[in-house]
Write a protein that holds these residues in place. Structure first.
Motif, PDB file in Angstrom:
ATOM      1  N   LEU A 145       9.414 -66.853  32.709  1.00 51.64           N
ATOM      2  CA  LEU A 145       9.082 -67.889  31.907  1.00 51.64           C
ATOM      3  C   LEU A 145       7.784 -68.804  32.288  1.00 51.64           C
ATOM      4  O   LEU A 145       7.067 -69.040  31.252  1.00 51.64           O
ATOM      5  N   ALA A 146       7.745 -68.927  33.664  1.00 49.72           N
ATOM      6  CA  ALA A 146       6.723 -69.634  34.133  1.00 49.72           C
ATOM      7  C   ALA A 146       5.412 -68.937  34.054  1.00 49.72           C
ATOM      8  O   ALA A 146       4.529 -69.319  33.598  1.00 49.72           O
ATOM      9  N   GLY A 147       5.735 -67.364  34.330  1.00 45.22           N
ATOM     10  CA  GLY A 147       4.317 -66.679  34.005  1.00 45.22           C
ATOM     11  C   GLY A 147       3.802 -66.416  32.707  1.00 45.22           C
ATOM     12  O   GLY A 147       2.608 -66.514  32.349  1.00 45.22           O
ATOM     13  N   VAL A 148       4.874 -66.460  31.560  1.00 43.89           N
ATOM     14  CA  VAL A 148       4.518 -66.358  30.378  1.00 43.89           C
ATOM     15  C   VAL A 148       3.955 -67.427  29.966  1.00 43.89           C
ATOM     16  O   VAL A 148       3.034 -67.389  28.976  1.00 43.89           O
ATOM     17  N   LEU A 149       4.547 -68.579  30.304  1.00 39.87           N
ATOM     18  CA  LEU A 149       3.538 -69.987  29.885  1.00 39.87           C
ATOM     19  C   LEU A 149       2.234 -69.873  30.254  1.00 39.87           C
ATOM     20  O   LEU A 149       1.530 -70.118  29.379  1.00 39.87           O
ATOM     21  N   ILE A 150       1.826 -69.563  31.475  1.00 38.96           N
ATOM     22  CA  ILE A 150       0.631 -69.250  31.836  1.00 38.96           C
ATOM     23  C   ILE A 150      -0.295 -68.259  30.770  1.00 38.96           C
ATOM     24  O   ILE A 150      -1.310 -68.915  30.396  1.00 38.96           O
ATOM     25  N   GLN A 151       0.461 -67.106  30.792  1.00 34.10           N
ATOM     26  CA  GLN A 151      -0.213 -66.276  29.845  1.00 34.10           C
ATOM     27  C   GLN A 151      -0.471 -66.790  28.304  1.00 34.10           C
ATOM     28  O   GLN A 151      -1.679 -66.322  27.427  1.00 34.10           O
ATOM     29  N   LYS A 152       0.397 -67.573  27.797  1.00 33.45           N
ATOM     30  CA  LYS A 152       0.430 -68.078  26.507  1.00 33.45           C
ATOM     31  C   LYS A 152      -0.882 -69.011  26.497  1.00 33.45           C
ATOM     32  O   LYS A 152      -1.406 -69.003  25.442  1.00 33.45           O
ATOM     33  N   LEU A 153      -0.800 -69.966  27.318  1.00 35.04           N
ATOM     34  CA  LEU A 153      -1.959 -70.827  27.206  1.00 35.04           C
ATOM     35  C   LEU A 153      -3.353 -70.352  27.648  1.00 35.04           C
ATOM     36  O   LEU A 153      -4.531 -70.925  26.997  1.00 35.04           O
ATOM     37  N   ALA A 154      -3.339 -69.465  28.489  1.00 31.99           N
ATOM     38  CA  ALA A 154      -4.664 -68.936  29.200  1.00 31.99           C
ATOM     39  C   ALA A 154      -5.014 -67.776  28.047  1.00 31.99           C
ATOM     40  O   ALA A 154      -6.402 -67.377  28.274  1.00 31.99           O
TER      41      ALA A 154
END
Length: 298
Positions: A145-154
């Motif tokens: 989830l932490a990795g997906v959060l970055i991908q979502k925002l970046a």
């Protein structure tokens, strides 16, 4: 190159199926041994420490904070009536293995057979038994989830995000990284790197986030990510505590740690880094061998 340093280790590690070991000390590559050629290998859960690094960089860029509630970013994938525990889940909890699940999700034997293709939705719909932030349960769901959060925002995958910020500065050629069914980078595992790449990653952390005079990761993040954030209540090296997707170890060490013996071990007291790739089911024996046959010789 210190040809004698690794001799006791090599003799003791004969049956541990280690493929490669490299040691840096005082910024120099002082010893190495290769039972097999050096190739890119799956670093398994050592990948988590690279995701932690991406989180630290993203926070320094103002993308989000550790105290942000997870549902702020994933409300569309959450249950219609989320529990109080889910509402209170923070980004910090994703990094400390303290989501509150009573077992691990998205583990290696589960992923190939999941019928739910939206893994964010799958994770958020699992019952959170414990209050987030209080109970350590090793889990792939948090780093994912932490990795997906970055991908979502970046608006790019983790490899793309880390290329100019980490991989290129370290001289790491664009790696491949496992993805979920929707093409999102799986930040909990599946990053393909060489043992030399792992050694450089550890050296970066030993140097408090600086590389060739440039601060790639904030010094404060290096400190926070690698100190004990959670008690694990386990035995030996995995009982020394857990940071932000880094394990603590004996002799005040910390490490990126992957299944079957993928390691980047940072020894601050020796100003050294030990990187290992292996195919060993008894990982603790590798660490025991390092402490018994290498540590005191450095």
């Amino acid at each position: 190159m210190n040809t004698k340093l690794l001799r006791p280790f090599i003799e003791s590690a004969e049956n541990l199926r280690i493929t490669n070991i490299i040691i840096y000390q005082n910024g120099e590559r002082i010893a190495e041994h290769h039972w097999d050629e050096e190739i890119r290998r799956n670093q398994y859960s050592a990948s988590k420490s690279f995701t932690a690094t991406a989180v630290g960089i993203a926070i320094s860029e103002g993308m989000f904070s550790l105290e942000d509630k997870v549902l702020k970013y994933f409300e569309q994938d959450a249950p219609k009536n989320p529990s109080e525990n889910l509402k209170n889940l923070t980004v910090r909890d994703l990094l400390t293995m303290s989501i509150g699940h009573d077992k691990g999700y998205l583990m290696g034997g589960e992923r190939p057979f999941l019928s739910e293709l939206n893994w964010v939705k799958y994770v958020l719909n699992q019952k959170i038994v414990y209050v987030p932030g209080e109970t350590f349960v090793y889990n792939n769901a948090g780093p994912y989830l932490a990795g997906v959060l970055i991908q979502k925002l970046a608006k790019c995958d983790l490899v793309e995000y880390l290329m100019p910020r980490l991989f290129e500065p370290l001289g790491i050629i664009r790696p491949t990284w496992e993805t979920d069914p929707q093409g999102l980078t799986f930040g909990a595992g599946g990053l393909m790197l060489t043992v030399s790449d792992m050694a450089k990653f550890g050296q970066l952390y030993l140097q408090e986030g600086t590389w060739n005079g440039k601060q790639l990761i904030s010094k404060q993040w290096v400190y926070e990510a690698t100190k004990k954030q959670m008690d694990t209540h386990w035995k030996k090296d995995v009982g020394e505590g857990y940071g932000y997707l880094f394990w603590r170890g004996r002799h005040d060490s910390f490490r990126a740690d992957g299944k079957y013996g993928q390691y980047s071990i940072v020894l601050k007291d020796k100003n050294a880094v030990i990187a290992v790739n292996a195919e060993c089911r008894e990982q603790q024996k590798i660490l025991d061998c390092i402490w018994d046959k290498v540590y005191d010789l450095l």
